[in-house]
Each structure stands twice: as structure tokens, then as C-alpha cells.
Design a protein around this motif. Structure first.
Motif, mmCIF file in Angstrom:
data_model
loop_
_atom_site.group_PDB
_atom_site.id
_atom_site.type_symbol
_atom_site.label_atom_id
_atom_site.label_comp_id
_atom_site.label_asym_id
_atom_site.label_seq_id
_atom_site.Cartn_x
_atom_site.Cartn_y
_atom_site.Cartn_z
ATOM 1 N N UNK A 47 0.838 -1.207 0.000
ATOM 2 C CA UNK A 47 0.000 0.000 0.000
ATOM 3 C C UNK A 47 0.872 1.255 0.000
ATOM 4 N N UNK A 48 1.916 1.227 0.821
ATOM 5 C CA UNK A 48 2.843 2.364 0.864
ATOM 6 C C UNK A 48 3.478 2.588 -0.508
ATOM 7 N N UNK A 49 3.894 1.500 -1.134
ATOM 8 C CA UNK A 49 4.535 1.606 -2.445
ATOM 9 C C UNK A 49 3.626 2.231 -3.475
ATOM 10 N N UNK A 50 2.367 1.837 -3.466
ATOM 11 C CA UNK A 50 1.447 2.407 -4.449
ATOM 12 C C UNK A 50 1.200 3.891 -4.167
ATOM 13 N N UNK A 51 1.106 4.251 -2.902
ATOM 14 C CA UNK A 51 0.956 5.667 -2.547
ATOM 15 C C UNK A 51 2.135 6.500 -3.013
ATOM 16 N N UNK A 52 3.345 5.953 -2.868
ATOM 17 C CA UNK A 52 4.545 6.649 -3.338
ATOM 18 C C UNK A 52 4.482 6.851 -4.841
ATOM 19 N N UNK A 53 4.071 5.830 -5.572
ATOM 20 C CA UNK A 53 3.951 5.959 -7.033
ATOM 21 C C UNK A 53 2.912 7.018 -7.399
ATOM 22 N N UNK A 54 1.826 7.083 -6.671
ATOM 23 C CA UNK A 54 0.801 8.093 -6.940
ATOM 24 C C UNK A 54 1.342 9.498 -6.697
ATOM 25 N N UNK A 77 13.683 1.325 -3.328
ATOM 26 C CA UNK A 77 13.645 2.684 -3.881
ATOM 27 C C UNK A 77 13.679 2.633 -5.405
ATOM 28 N N UNK A 78 14.546 1.804 -5.947
ATOM 29 C CA UNK A 78 14.644 1.665 -7.408
ATOM 30 C C UNK A 78 13.325 1.145 -7.990
ATOM 31 N N UNK A 79 12.733 0.139 -7.341
ATOM 32 C CA UNK A 79 11.453 -0.415 -7.807
ATOM 33 C C UNK A 79 10.342 0.630 -7.824
ATOM 34 N N UNK A 80 10.402 1.576 -6.901
ATOM 35 C CA UNK A 80 9.372 2.612 -6.806
ATOM 36 C C UNK A 80 9.728 3.879 -7.578
ATOM 37 N N UNK A 81 10.891 3.898 -8.205
ATOM 38 C CA UNK A 81 11.302 5.075 -8.970
ATOM 39 C C UNK A 81 11.785 6.222 -8.108
ATOM 40 N N UNK A 151 3.951 2.385 11.413
ATOM 41 C CA UNK A 151 5.012 2.261 10.423
ATOM 42 C C UNK A 151 5.067 0.838 9.890
ATOM 43 N N UNK A 152 5.187 0.716 8.571
ATOM 44 C CA UNK A 152 5.209 -0.596 7.935
ATOM 45 C C UNK A 152 3.839 -1.198 7.727
ATOM 46 N N UNK A 153 2.805 -0.498 8.164
ATOM 47 C CA UNK A 153 1.438 -1.011 8.068
ATOM 48 C C UNK A 153 0.505 -0.019 7.369
ATOM 49 N N UNK A 154 1.046 0.731 6.415
ATOM 50 C CA UNK A 154 0.229 1.658 5.652
ATOM 51 C C UNK A 154 0.350 3.117 6.057
ATOM 52 N N UNK A 155 1.265 3.442 6.949
ATOM 53 C CA UNK A 155 1.427 4.834 7.390
ATOM 54 C C UNK A 155 1.873 5.740 6.252
ATOM 55 N N UNK A 156 2.780 5.256 5.411
ATOM 56 C CA UNK A 156 3.246 6.077 4.285
ATOM 57 C C UNK A 156 2.087 6.333 3.324
ATOM 58 N N UNK A 157 1.286 5.318 3.046
ATOM 59 C CA UNK A 157 0.136 5.498 2.163
ATOM 60 C C UNK A 157 -0.830 6.531 2.735
ATOM 61 N N UNK A 158 -1.027 6.487 4.045
ATOM 62 C CA UNK A 158 -1.898 7.461 4.702
ATOM 63 C C UNK A 158 -1.417 8.880 4.428
ATOM 64 N N UNK A 159 -0.117 9.105 4.513
ATOM 65 C CA UNK A 159 0.435 10.440 4.273
ATOM 66 C C UNK A 159 0.356 10.802 2.799
ATOM 67 N N UNK A 160 0.628 9.843 1.926
ATOM 68 C CA UNK A 160 0.509 10.113 0.486
ATOM 69 C C UNK A 160 -0.907 10.563 0.156
ATOM 70 N N UNK A 161 -1.896 9.836 0.663
ATOM 71 C CA UNK A 161 -3.301 10.197 0.424
ATOM 72 C C UNK A 161 -3.633 11.554 1.027
#
Length: 186
Positions: A47-54, A77-81, A151-161
Motif C-alpha cells: 500500500x505504501x509503495x502504491x501511494x509513493x507511485x501516486x 527505492x529503485x522499484x518505486x522510482x 510504520x510498515x502497516x500503511x502509514x506512508x500510504x496514509x500520508x501520500x493520500x
């Protein structure tokens, strides 16, 4: 339907042009796993990875600033650009300052997300300092915002959104998935 956010948080997030992330405890659950042969393992949240891509697709830079050095972090990092990767940097505030200078971005237009005391200087420097509920209590108190997800459970995605919502980009982005237009994995 977008979730309600405090006005001061929306104001800060609306101007973000860079999200810088710690790794252990933010992009992962903070645990270090080692095999019997001494190989390191890390679990990253999809979920975090997809948020980063968005975020990246929406024109927002993403960076990693971490005190540890790991080939797994470099690969993720490379996989996510993610082009801006600072590993082995104990002074995360200094690394963030370098990055802001390199990208010609003001600290008010940067968000930094960290969970422990080495992240505190970067959290305080950034226009939007973020922590997680499983982070150190003092860091959570100093941050502008603490996520609901760990952290590690969707926190990054939450911030991306949150950033995309504050910039009025989230609803349109969601609509692209209704028509099947956006399907890349994270």
C-alpha cells in the motif's frame, strides 16, 4: 469520500513538493530480520509503495533518508522510482538540508516522516513533520501529525493520500481506477 482533516494540516500539506521518508519504522515495521547466514530481510508494505507511485505521478518528489545502509532499501527505492536515496546518514537533518538545496525546495514545501530521535531534526526542519503511533513518544509529540496506521502497516500510504487530498488530486486519482486506467503494481 475524502476524510475530514484539520485546516492547519490541510494548509501545510497543500504546499508539499517533497516527501522524505525514513526506512526502518516508517517504510517497514522497524524490526530487523536476519537469516542464519547473516542476510538481512525487510518487509515493505505494498500500500505504501502504491501511494509513493501516486505521489510521484502527481509531480511530488519522494526521497529516502536512512541511518542504515541496505541493498534491500536501494532495491525498493529503485522499484518505486525513488531517485533520491540517502543511506548511512545518521544526521538526517543535514541530509534533508542537502536535498532541499539540490532540488531548490524550501523547507516549508517539504514533509519528513520519521519515528525515532535521529529523525527529530529533520521532522522539525520540514514544513510538515510526521511520525507514527509506534514511534518514540517524544518524536510523536514534536511532529505536526501522527498517522493512524503504524510504520510498515500503511502509514506512508496514509500520508501520500493526505497530501494528495490537501492538493485536491486524490478524488480525480481515485476516478482513474474506476475506468481501469491505472493498474501498475507497487
Amino acid at each position: 469520500m475524502e476524510r475530514p482533516l484539520p485546516d492547519d494540516l490541510i494548509t501545510k500539506a497543500a504546499s508539499i513538493r517533497l516527501l522524505a521518508l525514513d526506512v526502518d519504522g516508517i517504510m517497514t515495521d522497524g524490526r530487523l530480520y536476519f537469516t542464519a547466514q547473516g542476510d538481512e530481510l525487510k518487509a515493505f508494505n505494498i500500500l505504501d509503495g502504491h501511494g509513493i507511485k501516486q505521489l510521484r505521478r502527481s509531480g511530488i518528489e519522494v526521497a529516502v533518508i536512512t541511518g542504515r545502509s541496505s541493498p534491500l532499501t536501494a532495491r525498493r527505492a529503485r522499484d518505486l522510482g525513488i531517485q533520491h536515496v540517502y543511506q548511512g546518514r545518521e544526521d538526517k537533518e543535514a541530509a534533508l538540508r542537502e536535498l532541499l538545496s539540490e532540488l531548490n525546495i524550501s523547507n516549508e514545501a517539504a514533509a519528513y516522516m520519521g519515528d525515532d530521535l535521529p529523525d527529530l531534526g529533520a521532522i522539525m526542519l520540514a514544513g510538515l513533520g510526521i511520525s507514527v503511533p509506534n514511534g518514540h513518544w517524544y518524536v510523536r509529540e514534536q511532529a505536526d501529525y501522527c498517522t493512524e496506521a503504524a510504520g510498515g502497516e500503511g502509514a506512508v500510504r496514509e500520508i501520500c493520500d493526505l497530501i494528495l487530498q490537501a492538493q485536491n488530486k486524490l478524488a480525480d486519482l481515485h476516478l482513474t481506477y474506476h475506468s481501469g486506467g491505472a493498474t501498475d503494481g507497487a
